[in-house]
Design a protein around this motif. Structure first.
Motif, short mmCIF file in Angstrom:
data_model
loop_
_atom_site.label_atom_id
_atom_site.label_comp_id
_atom_site.label_asym_id
_atom_site.label_seq_id
_atom_site.Cartn_x
_atom_site.Cartn_y
_atom_site.Cartn_z
N LEU A 135 28.02 32.98 33.81
CA LEU A 135 28.25 34.36 33.41
C LEU A 135 27.57 35.28 34.41
CD1 LEU A 135 27.47 34.32 29.58
CD2 LEU A 135 29.65 34.87 30.63
N PRO A 136 28.14 36.43 34.67
CA PRO A 136 27.42 37.39 35.52
C PRO A 136 26.17 37.87 34.80
CG PRO A 136 29.36 38.41 34.55
CD PRO A 136 29.41 36.95 34.18
N ALA A 137 25.23 38.37 35.54
CA ALA A 137 24.02 38.91 34.92
C ALA A 137 24.42 40.07 34.00
CB ALA A 137 23.06 39.40 35.99
N PRO A 138 23.78 40.18 32.85
CA PRO A 138 24.12 41.28 31.95
C PRO A 138 23.67 42.61 32.55
CG PRO A 138 22.21 40.11 31.12
CD PRO A 138 22.72 39.33 32.30
N PRO A 139 24.28 43.68 32.12
CA PRO A 139 23.87 44.99 32.62
C PRO A 139 22.43 45.31 32.22
CG PRO A 139 25.96 45.14 31.44
CD PRO A 139 25.41 43.78 31.20
N VAL A 190 28.34 42.65 24.80
CA VAL A 190 27.35 42.00 23.93
C VAL A 190 27.99 40.82 23.20
CG1 VAL A 190 25.95 42.31 21.84
CG2 VAL A 190 25.91 44.04 23.65
N ASP A 191 29.18 41.04 22.67
CA ASP A 191 29.87 39.97 21.94
C ASP A 191 30.20 38.79 22.85
OD1 ASP A 191 29.70 41.47 19.63
OD2 ASP A 191 31.75 42.24 19.79
N ASP A 234 29.30 33.27 24.60
CA ASP A 234 29.20 32.37 25.74
C ASP A 234 27.77 31.93 26.07
OD1 ASP A 234 31.91 32.65 25.94
OD2 ASP A 234 31.86 33.97 27.70
N ALA A 235 26.78 32.69 25.65
CA ALA A 235 25.38 32.36 25.94
C ALA A 235 24.52 32.69 24.73
CB ALA A 235 24.91 33.12 27.17
N PRO A 236 24.75 31.97 23.62
CA PRO A 236 23.98 32.27 22.41
C PRO A 236 22.48 32.11 22.68
CG PRO A 236 25.35 30.30 22.11
CD PRO A 236 25.63 30.84 23.47
N GLY A 237 21.71 32.99 22.11
CA GLY A 237 20.27 32.93 22.28
C GLY A 237 19.76 33.74 23.46
N VAL A 238 20.65 34.18 24.33
CA VAL A 238 20.23 34.99 25.47
C VAL A 238 20.12 36.44 25.01
CG1 VAL A 238 20.88 35.85 27.75
CG2 VAL A 238 21.25 33.45 27.17
N LEU A 273 23.95 50.97 20.37
CA LEU A 273 24.01 49.58 20.80
C LEU A 273 22.83 48.78 20.21
CD1 LEU A 273 25.80 47.73 22.55
CD2 LEU A 273 24.25 48.21 24.46
N VAL A 274 21.67 49.40 20.17
CA VAL A 274 20.49 48.74 19.58
C VAL A 274 20.75 48.46 18.10
CG1 VAL A 274 18.03 48.94 19.05
CG2 VAL A 274 18.89 49.72 21.27
N THR A 275 21.30 49.42 17.38
CA THR A 275 21.56 49.19 15.95
C THR A 275 22.66 48.15 15.75
OG1 THR A 275 23.15 51.01 15.72
CG2 THR A 275 20.83 51.51 15.27
#
Length: 170
Positions: free
Chosen positions: A39-43, A64-65, A70-74, A104-106
């Motif tokens: 996966l690309p690095a997240p923003p 986020v979804d 694709d990377a649960p726990g990250v 996004l936080v909520t």
């Protein structure tokens, strides 16, 4: 041997070690070698703020979804870091961007009373008092079940939310 090949290729810049990978993997019991695209690095938080501004909140939720799938726990949305950015944006008079980040936080932390409180502050800074009041009420409703808060914090946050709601009611 495969691990040694990998380390030699990375640490010693041994190009031949990469060529030995397939043969050494075949020597291992049931050894196979396959390459997967990462996966690309997240923003970053600031990149998310810009992204939300340009493409909308739903596009940020989709990122986020995708990571959740694709990377649960990250952790790609750190509550404390994104919350701090939200308040920085409010202080800079960039309330709309703060609202996007704090929404996004909520979304990522739906049980966080602090996240709802911060979103309420962003709405309030933008003059969106009805939405602020609703966020403060959601925060108040979450306080007792928020496992991240101690009893003293719960009491303080409850008083704080009630005060903010009362100020908006006048």
């Amino acid at each position: 041997l495969v691990v040694l090949d990998f380390l030699n290729s990375q640490l010693k810049h041994d190009r031949k070690a990469l060529n030995r990978f397939p043969a050494d993997a075949a020597l291992a019991d049931n050894g196979t070698l396959r390459q997967q695209t990462a996966l690309p690095a997240p923003p970053s938080p600031h990149e998310f703020a810009t992204f939300i501004g340009h493409t909308g909140f739903d596009a940020a939720k989709a990122i986020v979804d995708r990571y959740r799938h694709d990377a649960p726990g990250v952790t790609i949305v750190d509550e404390e870091l994104f919350n701090a950015l939200g308040y920085d944006l409010i202080a800079e008079g960039r309330s709309q961007e703060a609202i996007g980040i704090l929404r996004l936080v909520t979304y990522v932390y739906p049980r966080s009373s602090n996240a709802e409180d911060s979103l309420g502050d962003a709405y309030r800074s933008a003059g969106r008092n009805e939405e602020a009041r609703a966020a403060y009420r959601r925060s108040l409703a979450l306080i007792n079940s928020d496992a991240t808060l101690g009893e003293t914090q719960k009491a303080s946050l409850s008083r704080n939310e009630e005060s903010k709601i009362a100020q908006l009611d006048h």
